[in-house]
Design a protein around this motif. Structure first.
Motif, mmCIF file in Angstrom:
data_model
loop_
_atom_site.group_PDB
_atom_site.id
_atom_site.type_symbol
_atom_site.label_atom_id
_atom_site.label_comp_id
_atom_site.label_asym_id
_atom_site.label_seq_id
_atom_site.Cartn_x
_atom_site.Cartn_y
_atom_site.Cartn_z
ATOM 1 N N CYS A 63 -79.081 13.503 -49.432
ATOM 2 C CA CYS A 63 -77.990 12.709 -49.046
ATOM 3 C C CYS A 63 -76.757 13.007 -49.477
ATOM 4 N N GLU A 64 -76.944 13.637 -50.714
ATOM 5 C CA GLU A 64 -75.213 14.246 -51.098
ATOM 6 C C GLU A 64 -74.772 15.685 -51.324
ATOM 7 N N LEU A 65 -76.334 16.195 -51.384
ATOM 8 C CA LEU A 65 -76.168 17.953 -50.825
ATOM 9 C C LEU A 65 -75.577 17.644 -49.600
ATOM 10 N N THR A 66 -76.041 17.270 -48.276
ATOM 11 C CA THR A 66 -76.195 16.837 -47.234
ATOM 12 C C THR A 66 -74.209 16.534 -46.661
ATOM 13 N N ASP A 67 -73.961 15.313 -47.533
ATOM 14 C CA ASP A 67 -72.665 15.101 -47.298
ATOM 15 C C ASP A 67 -72.199 16.381 -48.178
ATOM 16 N N ASP A 68 -72.421 17.180 -48.895
ATOM 17 C CA ASP A 68 -70.903 18.070 -49.461
ATOM 18 C C ASP A 68 -71.312 19.188 -48.307
ATOM 19 N N LEU A 69 -72.405 20.043 -47.773
ATOM 20 C CA LEU A 69 -72.593 20.556 -47.237
ATOM 21 C C LEU A 69 -71.386 20.252 -45.411
ATOM 22 N N LEU A 70 -71.104 19.139 -45.246
ATOM 23 C CA LEU A 70 -70.531 18.766 -44.155
ATOM 24 C C LEU A 70 -69.539 18.120 -44.135
ATOM 25 N N LYS A 71 -68.986 18.533 -45.804
ATOM 26 C CA LYS A 71 -67.279 17.593 -46.156
ATOM 27 C C LYS A 71 -66.358 18.272 -45.083
ATOM 28 N N ASP A 72 -66.173 19.168 -45.088
ATOM 29 C CA ASP A 72 -65.206 19.503 -44.399
ATOM 30 C C ASP A 72 -65.582 19.589 -42.455
ATOM 31 N N LEU A 73 -66.067 18.820 -41.852
ATOM 32 C CA LEU A 73 -65.950 18.149 -40.968
ATOM 33 C C LEU A 73 -66.024 16.718 -40.388
ATOM 34 N N SER A 74 -65.436 16.843 -39.477
ATOM 35 C CA SER A 74 -65.036 15.608 -38.976
ATOM 36 C C SER A 74 -66.322 14.608 -38.951
ATOM 37 N N LYS A 75 -65.845 13.643 -38.160
ATOM 38 C CA LYS A 75 -66.698 12.578 -37.892
ATOM 39 C C LYS A 75 -67.358 12.835 -36.309
ATOM 40 N N GLU A 76 -66.683 12.989 -35.704
ATOM 41 C CA GLU A 76 -67.055 13.807 -34.198
ATOM 42 C C GLU A 76 -68.428 14.722 -34.634
ATOM 43 N N GLU A 77 -67.888 15.846 -35.182
ATOM 44 C CA GLU A 77 -67.804 17.003 -35.823
ATOM 45 C C GLU A 77 -69.299 17.192 -36.125
ATOM 46 N N VAL A 78 -69.423 16.348 -36.696
ATOM 47 C CA VAL A 78 -70.983 15.446 -37.857
ATOM 48 C C VAL A 78 -71.958 15.319 -36.448
ATOM 49 N N LYS A 79 -70.990 14.060 -35.619
ATOM 50 C CA LYS A 79 -71.987 13.608 -34.192
ATOM 51 C C LYS A 79 -72.615 14.828 -33.735
ATOM 52 N N ASN A 80 -71.392 15.601 -33.124
ATOM 53 C CA ASN A 80 -71.980 16.727 -32.375
ATOM 54 C C ASN A 80 -73.276 17.928 -32.632
ATOM 55 N N LEU A 81 -72.609 18.250 -33.846
ATOM 56 C CA LEU A 81 -73.937 19.089 -35.054
ATOM 57 C C LEU A 81 -75.340 17.478 -34.932
ATOM 58 N N THR A 82 -75.392 16.608 -34.840
ATOM 59 C CA THR A 82 -76.160 16.504 -34.842
ATOM 60 C C THR A 82 -76.925 16.192 -33.828
ATOM 61 N N GLU A 83 -76.524 16.341 -32.720
ATOM 62 C CA GLU A 83 -76.834 16.027 -31.189
ATOM 63 C C GLU A 83 -77.962 17.451 -31.035
ATOM 64 N N ILE A 84 -76.776 18.319 -31.961
ATOM 65 C CA ILE A 84 -77.200 20.043 -31.455
ATOM 66 C C ILE A 84 -78.638 20.209 -32.311
ATOM 67 N N LEU A 85 -78.713 19.858 -33.733
ATOM 68 C CA LEU A 85 -79.623 19.957 -34.537
ATOM 69 C C LEU A 85 -80.989 19.190 -33.578
ATOM 70 N N GLU A 86 -80.894 18.117 -33.316
ATOM 71 C CA GLU A 86 -81.663 17.426 -32.744
ATOM 72 C C GLU A 86 -81.986 17.849 -31.073
ATOM 73 N N LYS A 87 -81.921 18.536 -30.580
ATOM 74 C CA LYS A 87 -81.999 18.716 -29.194
ATOM 75 C C LYS A 87 -82.786 20.989 -29.640
ATOM 76 N N ILE A 88 -82.023 21.615 -30.582
ATOM 77 C CA ILE A 88 -82.599 22.512 -31.154
ATOM 78 C C ILE A 88 -84.402 21.753 -31.377
ATOM 79 N N HIS A 89 -84.551 21.139 -31.906
ATOM 80 C CA HIS A 89 -85.609 20.964 -32.852
ATOM 81 C C HIS A 89 -86.703 20.134 -32.009
ATOM 82 N N HIS A 90 -85.931 19.559 -30.887
ATOM 83 C CA HIS A 90 -87.085 19.135 -30.067
ATOM 84 C C HIS A 90 -87.478 19.957 -28.853
#
Length: 138
Positions: A111-138
């Motif tokens: 979780c700390e590593l993930t937070d560090d990787l995403l530190k420059d993204l807004s909450k909305e960008e993190v939400k969008n990235l999560t949705e995109i990754l979930e879509k690609i993964h499934h």
């Protein structure tokens, strides 16, 4: 998507994967645990009694690479193997209490590593990235 954009996306995915691989090798009392080995533990924790053959299929890796990683986890005491009584070719995998403890311990580090990787993204960008990754993964 044009060829140029696809290559650009592919390159960034590759570089991100390499960065994550570099960051996610964890020291334990027994030695280093790689991201792949941790992924194996997580799969086995989610699917008790998964066969080694099913694990290989899920990971989409060479049999020898997965077998080596599994054996290392068995040697460390994180996984137990048992042979099927019905099919002597089948080997069932179970995570040990020690393996579950390792996953719990490393969860905070991940979780700390993930937070560090995403530190420059807004909450909305993190939400969008999560949705995109979930879509690609499934």
């Amino acid at each position: 998507m044009s060829e140029v954009n696809t290559r650009h996306v592919c390159r960034h995915i590759y570089l991100l994967n390499a960065k994550i691989d570099h960051l996610t090798s964890f020291n334990t009392d027994e030695g280093r645990v790689s991201r792949e080995q941790l992924y194996i533990l997580e799969i086995i924790a989610e699917e008790p009694d998964i066969t080694q053959k099913e694990l290989i299929s899920k990971m989409k890796k060479e049999q020898t690479a997965v077998s080596r990683a599994v054996q290392k986890m068995v040697d460390y005491g994180y996984i137990r193997k048992s042979q099927s009584k019905e099919d002597l070719r089948a080997t069932y995998l179970q995570i040990s209490d020690r393996g579950l403890e390792l996953i719990d311990t490393l969860d905070d580090e991940i979780c700390e590593l993930t937070d560090d990787l995403l530190k420059d993204l807004s909450k909305e960008e993190v939400k969008n990235l999560t949705e995109i990754l979930e879509k690609i993964h499934h």
